[in-house]
Design a protein around this motif. Structure first.
Motif, PDB file in Angstrom:
ATOM      1  N   ALA A 259       0.823  -1.206   0.000  1.00  0.00           N
ATOM      2  CA  ALA A 259       0.000   0.000   0.000  1.00  0.00           C
ATOM      3  C   ALA A 259       0.860   1.260   0.000  1.00  0.00           C
ATOM      4  CB  ALA A 259      -0.930   0.007   1.212  1.00  0.00           C
ATOM      5  N   VAL A 260       2.010   1.212   0.681  1.00  0.00           N
ATOM      6  CA  VAL A 260       2.936   2.355   0.669  1.00  0.00           C
ATOM      7  C   VAL A 260       3.388   2.627  -0.758  1.00  0.00           C
ATOM      8  CG1 VAL A 260       5.236   3.131   1.352  1.00  0.00           C
ATOM      9  CG2 VAL A 260       3.731   2.071   3.041  1.00  0.00           C
ATOM     10  N   LEU A 261       3.850   1.576  -1.443  1.00  0.00           N
ATOM     11  CA  LEU A 261       4.329   1.734  -2.815  1.00  0.00           C
ATOM     12  C   LEU A 261       3.194   2.096  -3.771  1.00  0.00           C
ATOM     13  CD1 LEU A 261       6.801  -1.309  -3.005  1.00  0.00           C
ATOM     14  CD2 LEU A 261       7.346   1.098  -2.615  1.00  0.00           C
ATOM     15  N   MET A 262       2.041   1.480  -3.566  1.00  0.00           N
ATOM     16  CA  MET A 262       0.890   1.761  -4.423  1.00  0.00           C
ATOM     17  C   MET A 262       0.464   3.220  -4.307  1.00  0.00           C
ATOM     18  SD  MET A 262      -1.389   0.663  -6.575  1.00  0.00           S
ATOM     19  CE  MET A 262      -1.421  -1.128  -6.438  1.00  0.00           C
ATOM     20  N   THR A 263       0.420   3.730  -3.096  1.00  0.00           N
ATOM     21  CA  THR A 263      -0.039   5.096  -2.888  1.00  0.00           C
ATOM     22  C   THR A 263       0.977   6.105  -3.423  1.00  0.00           C
ATOM     23  OG1 THR A 263      -1.207   4.328  -0.917  1.00  0.00           O
ATOM     24  CG2 THR A 263      -0.986   6.702  -1.186  1.00  0.00           C
ATOM     25  N   ILE A 264       2.256   5.800  -3.270  1.00  0.00           N
ATOM     26  CA  ILE A 264       3.276   6.658  -3.872  1.00  0.00           C
ATOM     27  C   ILE A 264       3.128   6.638  -5.391  1.00  0.00           C
ATOM     28  CG2 ILE A 264       5.752   6.954  -4.279  1.00  0.00           C
ATOM     29  CD1 ILE A 264       6.222   5.870  -1.442  1.00  0.00           C
ATOM     30  N   GLY A 265       3.003   5.435  -5.948  1.00  0.00           N
ATOM     31  CA  GLY A 265       2.893   5.300  -7.395  1.00  0.00           C
ATOM     32  C   GLY A 265       1.644   5.948  -7.963  1.00  0.00           C
ATOM     33  N   GLN A 266       0.536   5.821  -7.267  1.00  0.00           N
ATOM     34  CA  GLN A 266      -0.718   6.373  -7.777  1.00  0.00           C
ATOM     35  C   GLN A 266      -0.875   7.857  -7.443  1.00  0.00           C
ATOM     36  OE1 GLN A 266      -3.726   3.674  -6.165  1.00  0.00           O
ATOM     37  NE2 GLN A 266      -4.047   2.821  -8.200  1.00  0.00           N
ATOM     38  N   LEU A 267      -0.926   8.210  -6.172  1.00  0.00           N
ATOM     39  CA  LEU A 267      -1.315   9.560  -5.774  1.00  0.00           C
ATOM     40  C   LEU A 267      -0.238  10.598  -6.045  1.00  0.00           C
ATOM     41  CD1 LEU A 267      -3.462   7.771  -4.369  1.00  0.00           C
ATOM     42  CD2 LEU A 267      -3.483   9.450  -2.525  1.00  0.00           C
ATOM     43  N   SER A 268       0.986  10.366  -5.550  1.00  0.00           N
ATOM     44  CA  SER A 268       2.009  11.393  -5.717  1.00  0.00           C
ATOM     45  C   SER A 268       2.428  11.526  -7.184  1.00  0.00           C
ATOM     46  CB  SER A 268       3.224  11.096  -4.830  1.00  0.00           C
ATOM     47  OG  SER A 268       3.793   9.842  -5.134  1.00  0.00           O
ATOM     48  N   PHE A 269       2.557  10.381  -7.882  1.00  0.00           N
ATOM     49  CA  PHE A 269       2.933  10.463  -9.292  1.00  0.00           C
ATOM     50  C   PHE A 269       1.800  11.040 -10.133  1.00  0.00           C
ATOM     51  CE2 PHE A 269       6.535   7.777  -8.236  1.00  0.00           C
ATOM     52  CZ  PHE A 269       7.497   8.211  -9.140  1.00  0.00           C
ATOM     53  N   TYR A 270       0.554  10.721  -9.798  1.00  0.00           N
ATOM     54  CA  TYR A 270      -0.566  11.313 -10.533  1.00  0.00           C
ATOM     55  C   TYR A 270      -0.547  12.833 -10.394  1.00  0.00           C
ATOM     56  CZ  TYR A 270      -5.275  12.761 -11.813  1.00  0.00           C
ATOM     57  OH  TYR A 270      -6.350  13.409 -12.390  1.00  0.00           O
ATOM     58  N   ASP A 271      -0.412  13.289  -9.171  1.00  0.00           N
ATOM     59  CA  ASP A 271      -0.346  14.736  -8.921  1.00  0.00           C
ATOM     60  C   ASP A 271       0.782  15.386  -9.719  1.00  0.00           C
ATOM     61  OD1 ASP A 271      -2.483  15.190  -7.331  1.00  0.00           O
ATOM     62  OD2 ASP A 271      -1.379  15.402  -5.452  1.00  0.00           O
ATOM     63  N   GLN A 272       1.965  14.774  -9.646  1.00  0.00           N
ATOM     64  CA  GLN A 272       3.132  15.382 -10.278  1.00  0.00           C
ATOM     65  C   GLN A 272       3.038  15.346 -11.803  1.00  0.00           C
ATOM     66  OE1 GLN A 272       5.032  16.829  -8.168  1.00  0.00           O
ATOM     67  NE2 GLN A 272       6.532  17.693  -9.586  1.00  0.00           N
ATOM     68  N   ILE A 273       2.599  14.234 -12.352  1.00  0.00           N
ATOM     69  CA  ILE A 273       2.476  14.120 -13.810  1.00  0.00           C
ATOM     70  C   ILE A 273       1.402  15.072 -14.321  1.00  0.00           C
ATOM     71  CG2 ILE A 273       1.803  12.580 -15.701  1.00  0.00           C
ATOM     72  CD1 ILE A 273       3.041  10.286 -14.014  1.00  0.00           C
ATOM     73  N   LYS A 274       0.325  15.219 -13.573  1.00  0.00           N
ATOM     74  CA  LYS A 274      -0.734  16.141 -13.974  1.00  0.00           C
ATOM     75  C   LYS A 274      -0.226  17.577 -13.997  1.00  0.00           C
ATOM     76  CE  LYS A 274      -5.391  17.654 -12.719  1.00  0.00           C
ATOM     77  NZ  LYS A 274      -6.474  17.566 -11.731  1.00  0.00           N
ATOM     78  N   ILE A 275       0.550  17.958 -12.989  1.00  0.00           N
ATOM     79  CA  ILE A 275       1.131  19.306 -12.949  1.00  0.00           C
ATOM     80  C   ILE A 275       2.050  19.522 -14.147  1.00  0.00           C
ATOM     81  CG2 ILE A 275       2.790  20.755 -11.713  1.00  0.00           C
ATOM     82  CD1 ILE A 275       1.631  19.686  -9.115  1.00  0.00           C
ATOM     83  N   MET A 276       2.870  18.522 -14.466  1.00  0.00           N
ATOM     84  CA  MET A 276       3.789  18.642 -15.593  1.00  0.00           C
ATOM     85  C   MET A 276       3.028  18.813 -16.908  1.00  0.00           C
ATOM     86  SD  MET A 276       6.548  15.705 -14.479  1.00  0.00           S
ATOM     87  CE  MET A 276       7.364  15.733 -16.074  1.00  0.00           C
ATOM     88  N   LEU A 277       1.952  18.064 -17.071  1.00  0.00           N
ATOM     89  CA  LEU A 277       1.153  18.173 -18.296  1.00  0.00           C
ATOM     90  C   LEU A 277       0.514  19.560 -18.404  1.00  0.00           C
ATOM     91  CD1 LEU A 277      -0.619  14.680 -18.364  1.00  0.00           C
ATOM     92  CD2 LEU A 277       1.313  15.439 -19.760  1.00  0.00           C
ATOM     93  N   LEU A 278      -0.016  20.052 -17.287  1.00  0.00           N
ATOM     94  CA  LEU A 278      -0.656  21.364 -17.314  1.00  0.00           C
ATOM     95  C   LEU A 278       0.351  22.482 -17.584  1.00  0.00           C
ATOM     96  CD1 LEU A 278      -3.160  20.997 -14.323  1.00  0.00           C
ATOM     97  CD2 LEU A 278      -3.685  20.953 -16.764  1.00  0.00           C
ATOM     98  N   LYS A 279       1.540  22.352 -17.013  1.00  0.00           N
ATOM     99  CA  LYS A 279       2.559  23.378 -17.204  1.00  0.00           C
ATOM    100  C   LYS A 279       3.165  23.347 -18.609  1.00  0.00           C
ATOM    101  CE  LYS A 279       4.035  24.082 -12.416  1.00  0.00           C
ATOM    102  NZ  LYS A 279       5.163  24.005 -11.455  1.00  0.00           N
ATOM    103  N   SER A 280       2.989  22.228 -19.313  1.00  0.00           N
ATOM    104  CA  SER A 280       3.547  22.127 -20.665  1.00  0.00           C
ATOM    105  C   SER A 280       2.856  23.064 -21.645  1.00  0.00           C
ATOM    106  CB  SER A 280       3.418  20.687 -21.176  1.00  0.00           C
ATOM    107  OG  SER A 280       2.056  20.377 -21.481  1.00  0.00           O
ATOM    108  N   GLY A 281       1.639  23.492 -21.312  1.00  0.00           N
ATOM    109  CA  GLY A 281       0.893  24.373 -22.189  1.00  0.00           C
ATOM    110  C   GLY A 281       0.080  23.651 -23.244  1.00  0.00           C
TER     111      GLY A 281
END
Length: 292
Positions: free
Chosen positions: A175-197
Motif C-alpha cells: 500500500a505504501v508503494l501503491m499510494t506513492i505510485g498512484q497519488l504522488s505520481f498522478y499529482d506530479q504528472i498532472k502538474i507537468m502536463l498542465l505546465k507544458s501548455g
C-alpha cells in the motif's frame, strides 16, 4: 487536486477517494479476480484469458464477480484512509499552494497515507482474496463466505482476531508503494502536463496522468502483491515466516514475483484511470471551495 486558472478551486472531501475507488472496483473486479487466481497457483503455465474462459465455462459469468462485497469493503477502508490522509496532509503542509509542494514531500505523505490505509484495509483485503479464490478449489474445501461481513466475523470466530491481519506487513508495504505510485505520481504528472501548455484540466489530462501513474504503481507493487496474496490465502501454518514464503515463491524464478503482472496492469490501469476520473468529477461538482 490541481487548481483551475481562477481565483477559486475545489478541494476533494476526505471520503471522495473511497467512493471513487469503490466505483472503479465494481468495473474492474473480474480482472482483479483473474489476477488473484494467477498469483495463488504454483503452475506458471496457465494464461489469463484461458483461465477466464475456464471460470466462465465451469461456473458462469457471475463467478467473475465472486468476492465483490469484500472488494468494496476493502476500498471503503483502505482507499478512504489513504486518499483522505493524503489530501488532508497535503493541505496542512502546503495550504492554498498544496499542489505545488515538492514531489519528495508528496511521496512521503503518500507513503505515510498508504501505510495507514494498507493496515486498516487488511481484513477486507484478506476476505477479498479468499472469496475470489474460493471458486477454484473443490467444494469441500471452500470457505463459502456469504459476503464480506460474514467472512470477517467467521475468521474472527474460527481463527481469531490476529488472523484478520494475516499478511498485514506485505499489504502495508504494498500500500505504501501503491499510494506513492498512484497519488504522488498522478499529482506530479498532472502538474507537468498542465505546465507544458498543451493540456487543460480536463478528461484527457486526467486520463493521461492516471494511465502513467497506473503503470508506475503496477511495476512498484507487483512483487509485494504476489507475496501478500499468497500469505492471505495460505492455510494456518503453511508458511513458517515471510522468508519461507519468499523462498517458496522464488522457486519459480525471478518472474515468480511478477506472476499475474499483465492482468495486474490490465486491471490496475483502468482501476487507476477510473478512480481519478471519478475523483476529479466528485471534486469538481461536490468538493468544497478554497479561495486562493
Amino acid at each position: 487536486m490541481i487548481a483551475n486558472a481562477t481565483t477559486e478551486k475545489r478541494i476533494s472531501r476526505w471520503y471522495f477517494g473511497g467512493l471513487a475507488s469503490s466505483g472503479a472496483a465494481i468495473v474492474t473486479h473480474p480482472l482483479d479476480l483473474i489476477k488473484v487466481h494467477l498469483q495463488t497457483q504454483q503452475d506458471g503455465k496457465v494464461k489469463a484469458v484461458r483461465l477466464a474462459i475456464s471460470i466462465v465455462k465451469q461456473q458462469g459469468i457471475t463467478a467473475l464477480y465472486s468476492g465483490l462485497t469484500a472488494s468494496l469493503l476493502r476500498q471503503l477502508t483502505y482507499s478512504t484512509a489513504r486518499f483522505g490522509i493524503y489530501e488532508a496532509s497535503k493541505q496542512y503542509v502546503g495550504g492554498a499552494k498544496a499542489d505545488n509542494i515538492p514531489f519528495y514531500q508528496k511521496a512521503l505523505i503518500a507513503g505515510m497515507s498508504g501505510a495507514v490505509g494498507g493496515f486498516v484495509g487488511t481484513p477486507g483485503d484478506m476476505i477479498n482474496v479468499r472469496m475470489q479464490n474460493d471458486i477454484k478449489v473443490p467444494e469441500a474445501q471452500r470457505r463459502n463466505y456469504k459476503h464480506a461481513i460474514d467472512g470477517v466475523f467467521r475468521v474472527f470466530r474460527e481463527e481469531g482476531f490476529r488472523r484478520l491481519f494475516s499478511g498485514a506487513s506485505t499489504a502495508t508495504g504494498r500500500a505504501v508503494l501503491m499510494t506513492i505510485g498512484q497519488l504522488s505520481f498522478y499529482d506530479q504528472i498532472k502538474i507537468m502536463l498542465l505546465k507544458s501548455g498543451h493540456f487543460d484540466d480536463n478528461l484527457i489530462t486526467h486520463f493521461s496522468a492516471s494511465l502513467a501513474a497506473g503503470a508506475i504503481a503496477t511495476t512498484m507493487t507487483q512483487p509485494l502483491d504476489v507475496l501478500k496474496t499468497r500469505a492471505m490465502n495460505a492455510k494456518p501454518g503453511e508458511f513458517k515466516n515471510m522468508m519461507h514464503l519468499v523462498t517458496y515463491t522464488a522457486k519459480l524464478g525471478p518472474l515468480g514475483f511478477y506472476k499475474g503482472y499483465v492482468p495486474a496492469f490490465i486491471r490496475l490501469a483502468p482501476q487507476t484511470i477510473l478512480t481519478f476520473v471519478f475523483l476529479e468529477q466528485l471534486r469538481k461538482h461536490f468538493g468544497y471551495l478554497q479561495t486562493k
